[in-house]
Enzyme design. Structure first.
Site, PDB file in Angstrom:
ATOM      1  N   HIS B 184       0.869  -1.183   0.000  1.00  0.00           N
ATOM      2  CA  HIS B 184       0.000   0.000   0.000  1.00  0.00           C
ATOM      3  C   HIS B 184       0.902   1.228   0.000  1.00  0.00           C
ATOM      4  O   HIS B 184       1.937   1.251   0.669  1.00  0.00           O
ATOM      5  CB  HIS B 184      -0.867  -0.024   1.258  1.00  0.00           C
ATOM      6  CG  HIS B 184      -1.807   1.134   1.370  1.00  0.00           C
ATOM      7  ND1 HIS B 184      -2.637   1.523   0.342  1.00  0.00           N
ATOM      8  CD2 HIS B 184      -2.076   1.979   2.394  1.00  0.00           C
ATOM      9  CE1 HIS B 184      -3.355   2.558   0.732  1.00  0.00           C
ATOM     10  NE2 HIS B 184      -3.039   2.855   1.970  1.00  0.00           N
ATOM     11  N   ASP B 310     -11.156  -3.242  -2.703  1.00  0.00           N
ATOM     12  CA  ASP B 310     -10.635  -2.680  -1.452  1.00  0.00           C
ATOM     13  C   ASP B 310     -11.701  -2.782  -0.347  1.00  0.00           C
ATOM     14  O   ASP B 310     -11.836  -1.893   0.498  1.00  0.00           O
ATOM     15  CB  ASP B 310     -10.186  -1.223  -1.648  1.00  0.00           C
ATOM     16  CG  ASP B 310      -9.352  -0.717  -0.476  1.00  0.00           C
ATOM     17  OD1 ASP B 310      -8.685  -1.538   0.167  1.00  0.00           O
ATOM     18  OD2 ASP B 310      -9.380   0.498  -0.206  1.00  0.00           O
TER      19      ASP B 310
END
Lengths: 312, 437
Positions: B184, B310
């Site tokens: 990320h 997500d």
């Protein structure tokens, strides 16, 4: 002609309020000044009504100002200070709102350290809500009292050049003032180091200056902002000494503004950080008058909202 | 073994080949036995024939990024409820993030997840394991043993690895194993106290901003380290125009890098935050409309490889808060297809192009055999009507959490049936029978 009324149940911010709504409040505040200057200062507008001051962030001045305003209108005023440290964040806000709502208040005045918190609370209660400052978002009664102070000293706001100086980034006072002063026809400038400027500030329709003298040139009103102590030591500006050198308002920098320019500060002041004592206490300073206007503006806001209370 | 299934009268879309057209698919023993383009094969004895009514039949979606909550936060989501949500959304494989309690940083937990998923989930769940222990960004996990236990890739989930030295060594070591890292991107010192996209809107709302550079600085850093180490690298999600250019250059230079984008960054922009809607508080944040257009273009060109949900279930205690205090994340696995189909409806992407990023490409990156409409491929299928409109009601979501940014939104593209390994795991007509006239 019937007197225009303020057509909203809450006062959550200046954004979105048209000029007429702002002028209704300012006109009402002018009357409140007269009431406050009489020996008999009490009105009965809010008699029998309950006003709760709910402060999640401590503020002696604003809380006292609202308390006095409520009492002068005859309301029962309760102060609740919720120290941030004792709050289990978040859900407490909603729980507190629900608890207070059950006590059937008529108006809740809220200050909270997070932007948007007052809007969230307003959705959960049945009464009117006044934003007394939410994070770096808005502080509408401060902007109104500043406008009232300017209007009473200069006759009108239209056409004035107002310079707002200092920590624009973290300032709800700056945001509310920019919107309000522009709505009332002023030209607004912001002055400060770029580390204390919000992203996209130029798109607010203001002129941006990092040089204080250049920014003050021709200004009719100089509005100083408080710089929080934790931001002075290298995080946003290198030191108090350097900040005062470049952005502290002293008589020498004030000389760059229009002759007779008026100086304002929302308080509490850091003397020697953003403003010198000489200027703060000088002939051009309106800082004490702002405090008086604060009570009047808050009376006006409470009276305006009272018109929307049930059985009002 | 389940009966063979014959899907007839479908509009077949095979994202692997890009081919689409009318046809039929025969499923037997959990595998695609035959794909008949333009004609209908004879139904084998005992087969159930499913008439597709001209709807799209394609490989089931492979979602490379979903937070599940089990173990540790079962009140938000379990493997079972995530599987039900996935099945309803046409997702037949999901990659679970390691941000659980305990963290997926031990081979025993990978083993637990695989067993638990096999017992309770309607869809395939493959765990991604942590790159660093406890997601703390300091010491490497047992990448080799985790991979042996069944971890398909490595990521610190919602946490970014701030220390460049740690990242370098993880890439170097992962390179020896041929393991895929998918970090990320959110440089903590640039995110600071930021809670939404930095810019005029955040400034007006009085919210601290997250600059695009929190993403691009870390992406540039990582790509330098990929050049140095030669490891396989997949940027979990990019959100802004500059990142698209950075990835484009890296691919032109021949680096083994791929990247994903969240469906939220494709379908929404910062204006959706509106007046402090915490369901739109995400990481990466919803960006400016210019960035949304840039990531759409990047996806259409193939610079962006993959679209992810997500999926991040959050409940009232973590979302019904002042904006800055609310947790990041939105549920999305059930709306992944519908929300992505907006790009097709708006003419940005072809349907095969979109499905490529939703099934074939993620499967290829993860070296999974799914994502193809071909004999021998796993019979993981989704049947949907790309044009059927509906209004999302969050109460109807299968996920245990209801924090959908698309609540009350108009969407199109209902999933009618989902098939995992030859079994029908979602049947819209069975779930919600048509109301009697």
């Amino acid at each position: 002609m019937p007197r225009p009324v303020f057509p909203h149940r809450h006062l959550l911010g200046i954004e979105g309020l048209p000029r007429q709504d702002l002028e209704v409040l300012l006109d009402q505040a002018d009357e409140a000044v007269e009431v406050s200057r009489q020996v008999e200062k009490k009105k009965a507008t809010l008699r029998g009504r309950t006003l709760i001051n709910l402060f999640f962030e401590p503020s002696t001045r604003t809380q006292a100002s609202f308390e006095l305003a409520g009492k002068r209108l005859g309301a029962d005023v309760m102060n609740m200070s919720v120290a941030a440290s004792s709050v289990k964040k978040g859900e407490t806000l909603i729980d507190t709102a629900a608890t207070l709502n059950a006590m059937r208040p008529d108006i809740i005045v809220v200050r909270h350290q997070e932007a948007g918190a007052v809007h969230l609370l307003a959705r959960k209660v049945d009464c009117s809500v006044v934003n007394a400052g939410d994070g770096a978002h808005e502080h509408p009664t401060q902007a109104l009292l500043d406008a009232l102070t300017i209007r009473r000293n200069r006759g009108a706001i239209e056409g004035l050049t107002v310079a707002i100086c200092g920590d624009i980034l973290h300032s709800r006072v700056a945001r509310s003032n920019i919107i309000l002063l522009q709505t009332l026809g002023a030209r607004v400038r912001v002055i400060g180091p770029s580390t204390l400027m919000p992203a996209g500030i130029a798109r607010f329709g203001v002129e941006v200056f990092t040089d204080m003298r250049a920014g003050l040139a021709g200004a009719d009103i100089v509005m100083m902002l408080r710089l929080q102590r934790e931001r002075m030591n290298g995080s946003f500006v290198p030191s108090v000494k350097e900040y005062f050198r470049y952005y502290g308002l002293d008589s020498e920098k004030l000389a760059a503004a229009s002759a007779g320019a008026l100086v304002m500060h929302p308080g509490p002041m850091n003397r020697g950080v953003e403003i010198s004592s000489e200027v703060a206490d000088g002939a051009q300073s309106l800082i004490r008058e702002q405090v008086e206007m604060g009570v009047a503006v808050r009376m006006a806001v409470l009276e305006a909202l009272a018109g929307h209370l049930p059985n009002g | 073994m389940a009966r063979p299934l014959l899907f007839t009268g479908a509009l077949l879309v095979d994202p692997a080949s890009g081919r689409s057209g009318p046809g039929a698919v025969l499923v037997r023993d959990g595998t695609i036995a035959d794909v008949a383009w333009g004609h209908v094969p004879a139904a084998p004895e005992g087969a159930e024939t499913i008439s597709c009514g001209g709807h799209v039949l394609a490989p089931g979606l492979v979602d490379m990024r979903a937070f599940v909550g089990e173990p540790g936060a079962e009140h938000r989501e379990t493997l079972k409820s995530a599987g039900e949500a996935a099945a309803a959304g046409g997702v037949t494989t999901l990659i679970s993030m390691p941000d659980t309690n305990p963290v997926v940083d031990d081979p025993a937990i990978v083993d637990y997840l695989l067993r638990r998923a096999a017992d309770t989930s309607l869809v395939h769940i493959h765990p991604a394991a942590a790159i660093t222990r406890r997601l703390a960004g300091r010491e490497m996990t047992e990448l080799g043993l985790l991979q042996e236990a069944g971890a398909v890739a490595f990521t610190d989930g919602a946490a970014a690895i701030a220390d460049a030295g740690v990242m370098r060594r993880a890439l170097t070591y992962a390179g020896d194993l041929g393991a895929l890292l998918m970090p990320h991107l959110a440089e903590p010192s640039l995110v600071g106290r930021g809670v939404m996209n930095e810019g005029e809107l955040a400034s007006r709302l009085g919210l601290a901003g997250i600059p695009r550079e929190a993403e691009t600085v870390m992406l540039e850093r990582d790509l330098r380290l990929v050049r140095l180490t030669g490891a396989r690298y997949h940027a979990a999600m990019i959100s802004c125009a500059d990142s698209v250019e950075i990835i484009r250059r890296a691919k032109q230079d021949g680096l083994a890098v791929t990247c994903g984008v969240s469906v939220n960054n494709l379908a929404l922009n910062e204006n959706d935050v509106g007046h402090y809607r915490t369901f739109c508080k995400l990481s990466p944040p919803l960006r400016h409309e210019d960035d949304r257009q840039a990531v759409i273009a990047g996806l259409a060109e193939g610079v962006i490889d993959v679209v992810v949900s997500d999926h991040n279930p959050q409940d009232v205690e973590t979302k019904r808060l002042p904006f800055a205090e609310a947790a990041d994340g939105a549920v999305g696995i059930e709306t992944l297809l519908s929300a992505s189909l907006r790009l097709v409806a708006d003419g940005h992407l072809s349907l095969p192009g979109l499905l490529r990023a939703l099934s074939w490409r993620p499967a290829e990156i993860l070296a999974l055999p799914m994502g193809r409409l071909a004999p021998g491929a796993p019979a993981d299928l989704v049947l949907f009507d790309p044009d059927e409109p509906y209004v999302l009601d969050k109460r109807a979501l299968r996920s245990r959490s209801k924090n959908s940014p698309f609540d009350e939104a108009r969407l199109a593209g209902r999933v009618r049936r989902t098939v995992v390994a030859g079994r029908i795991v979602h049947d819209l007509d069975a779930v919600a029978p048509a109301r009697a006239a």
